[in-house]
Design an enzyme around this catalytic site. Structure first.
Site, short mmCIF file in Angstrom:
data_model
loop_
_atom_site.label_atom_id
_atom_site.label_comp_id
_atom_site.label_asym_id
_atom_site.label_seq_id
_atom_site.Cartn_x
_atom_site.Cartn_y
_atom_site.Cartn_z
N LYS A 38 0.84 -1.20 0.00
CA LYS A 38 0.00 0.00 0.00
C LYS A 38 0.88 1.26 0.00
O LYS A 38 2.07 1.18 0.31
CB LYS A 38 -0.91 -0.02 1.24
CG LYS A 38 -0.17 -0.03 2.57
CD LYS A 38 -1.09 -0.40 3.73
CE LYS A 38 -0.34 -0.42 5.05
NZ LYS A 38 -1.12 -1.07 6.12
N ARG A 136 -10.51 -0.99 14.95
CA ARG A 136 -10.35 -0.11 13.79
C ARG A 136 -11.32 -0.55 12.70
O ARG A 136 -12.24 0.18 12.37
CB ARG A 136 -8.89 -0.20 13.33
CG ARG A 136 -8.50 0.81 12.31
CD ARG A 136 -7.01 0.82 12.06
NE ARG A 136 -6.57 -0.30 11.22
CZ ARG A 136 -5.35 -0.40 10.71
NH1 ARG A 136 -4.44 0.53 10.96
NH2 ARG A 136 -5.01 -1.42 9.95
N TYR A 264 12.26 31.85 5.47
CA TYR A 264 10.96 32.53 5.69
C TYR A 264 10.74 32.88 7.15
O TYR A 264 11.08 32.10 8.05
CB TYR A 264 9.82 31.61 5.24
CG TYR A 264 9.67 31.53 3.73
CD1 TYR A 264 9.63 32.69 2.94
CD2 TYR A 264 9.56 30.30 3.11
CE1 TYR A 264 9.47 32.60 1.57
CE2 TYR A 264 9.40 30.20 1.74
CZ TYR A 264 9.36 31.36 0.97
OH TYR A 264 9.21 31.28 -0.39
N MET A 313 8.89 24.98 0.56
CA MET A 313 8.21 23.97 -0.26
C MET A 313 9.22 23.14 -1.07
O MET A 313 9.08 21.93 -1.18
CB MET A 313 7.21 24.64 -1.21
CG MET A 313 6.31 23.63 -1.90
SD MET A 313 5.17 24.36 -3.07
CE MET A 313 4.17 25.40 -2.01
C1 LIG Z 1 -0.31 -2.03 6.86
C2 LIG Z 1 -0.79 -3.35 7.33
C3 LIG Z 1 0.08 -4.44 7.50
C4 LIG Z 1 1.58 -4.32 7.39
O1 LIG Z 1 2.15 -4.01 8.65
P1 LIG Z 1 3.73 -3.84 8.85
O2 LIG Z 1 3.86 -3.46 10.29
O3 LIG Z 1 4.16 -2.76 7.94
O4 LIG Z 1 4.35 -5.15 8.52
C5 LIG Z 1 -0.48 -5.67 7.78
N1 LIG Z 1 -1.81 -5.82 7.93
C6 LIG Z 1 -2.67 -4.79 7.82
C7 LIG Z 1 -4.13 -5.03 8.03
C8 LIG Z 1 -2.20 -3.52 7.53
O5 LIG Z 1 -3.06 -2.50 7.44
#
Ligand SMILES: *Cc1c(COP(=O)(O)O)cnc(C)c1O
Length: 368
Positions: A38, A136, A264, A313
């Site tokens: 991701k 979550r 800045y 930036m």
């Molecule tokens: C992002 C994620 C992972 C990966 O976790 P890491 O700590 O980066 O290995 C695994 N499972 C879910 C559901 C995630 O959202």
């Protein structure tokens, strides 16, 4: 490696293979690996990383959002892809592009089944997410019955896997809580399998789970950060190799007189003659303003140079007083030696945040 001539993120695909093999060495031979890619493979490049991992015969991929999966399919990736956090508006695309949704609530489950039926699917693979304490996403333990009944009413989908996510797999002081999560997941899996009459694959562990909870690897593990070279502890960092090096160059050197200011809002004021270097990387590249005013730093000719004043930036200014350097010299923001997690800690954050923040404006360079 070539010296930087502009800001680049170098990605070492050999290090990725090394990390993959290290994580695999922690598993039983038949435990499958899902690579979490991701957020542009944690800020690197999802397509190149996916190609390399597919070549290494990874079993599964996961992305967070549907569109991330579409990008991989467009690039010709054929490995199964789990979408961890889809929305109902994505369901047509998910089926059209052969992506596999995580279904985490009754609403999402019902709507996916509707779309799968409308599209005449049979046994379309889905992944049922349970909440065991992270609070979550996910069904609760007491919803197993409802989920199974719903799944049994339709031939359009099949629960390929059931999974959950640990809240504190890297925190040794939360071992008791994590053990409770593992036990809760086992109870859910047992009830689910009995009621549905087949055995979906089970998966629970992220990278730190792989390392700290070998008893909870089940059928598959989900690795993200470890693949990119971070182990969430000094001990494990030694066994892994950060795949990304963020480099830049000195655009200009200034000698700033006492009482002059830099940047800045005049945030830095020179107490004496100061030599500064201006570097073409800024908050639009992912070096956020938090790193300004001497919190963050870079390395030039192996010397640490703090960021002074406010981050702009498209550039930062660093203090190079006493450092032997000139315009055109290479600047290291992080690499294998100057670990990104140290820079992250300077701003009270974690490796995950700094690496995923490097914006797509920064050119990626792949080292095989
Ligand atoms: C992002 C994620 C992972 C990966 O976790 P890491 O700590 O980066 O290995 C695994 N499972 C879910 C559901 C995630 O959202």
């Amino acid at each position: 490696m070539p010296k930087a001539k502009e800001t680049v993120l170098e990605i070492d695909l050999g290090a990725l293979a090394q990390n993959f093999n290290y994580l695999k060495s922690k598993l039983k031979t038949d435990t499958k690996v899902l690579a979490v890619i991701k957020a542009f493979a944690y800020g690197s490049d999802s397509v190149e990383i996916a190609k390399q991992l597919q070549h290494l015969k990874v079993n599964y991929f996961a992305v967070a959002y549907t569109h991330e999966g579409v990008v991989l399919r467009n690039a010709g990736i054929t490995t199964p892809i789990l979408v961890l956090h889809p929305q109902t508006t994505n369901f047509d695309t998910i089926i059209d592009r052969c992506l596999e949704p995580s279904l985490y609530s009754t609403k999402i489950l019902n709507e996916f089944i509707q779309v799968a039926e409308k599209k005449n699917q049979s046994a379309y693979p889905v992944h049922i997410k349970f909440n065991t304490g992270l609070n979550r996403l996910g069904f609760w333990q007491n919803e197993v019955d409802d989920v199974v009944s719903k799944l049994k009413t339709s031939k359009s989908v099949i629960a390929k896997t059931i999974f959950s996510h640990l809240a504190a797999s890297e925190a040794i002081n939360e071992k008791k809580f994590t053990t409770q999560q593992i036990n809760c997941f086992k109870a859910i899996a047992k009830e689910f399998e009995t009621k549905i009459g087949y055995k979906p694959w089970l998966h629970l562990c992220n990278t730190s789970g792989v390392i700290n909870y070998p008893e909870a690897h089940f059928d598959m593990v989900r690795c993200g950060i470890g693949l990119y070279g971070f182990g969430n502890s000094a001990q494990e960092d030694k066994n892994l190799k950060p795949i990304a090096t963020l480099k830049s160059i000195i655009s200009q050197i200034h000698n700033v007189d006492k009482n002059e200011t830099v940047g800045y809002n005049r945030a830095f004021k020179a107490n004496s003659l100061v030599k500064t270097a201006t570097i073409p990387i800024g908050h639009a590249d992912g070096i956020t303003r938090i790193y300004g005013n001497e919190k963050g730093f870079v390395y030039i000719n192996d010397k640490k140079a703090p960021i002074i004043g406010n981050v702009c930036m498209d550039m930062i200014m660093v203090n190079v007083t006493g450092i032997d350097c000139k315009e055109g010299d290479e600047v290291i923001i992080f690499n294998t030696k100057y670990n990104a997690s140290q820079l992250a800690e300077s701003a009270n954050t974690i490796s995950y945040e700094i690496i995923t923040s490097i914006s797509q404006r920064v050119r990626r360079l792949f080292i095989k």
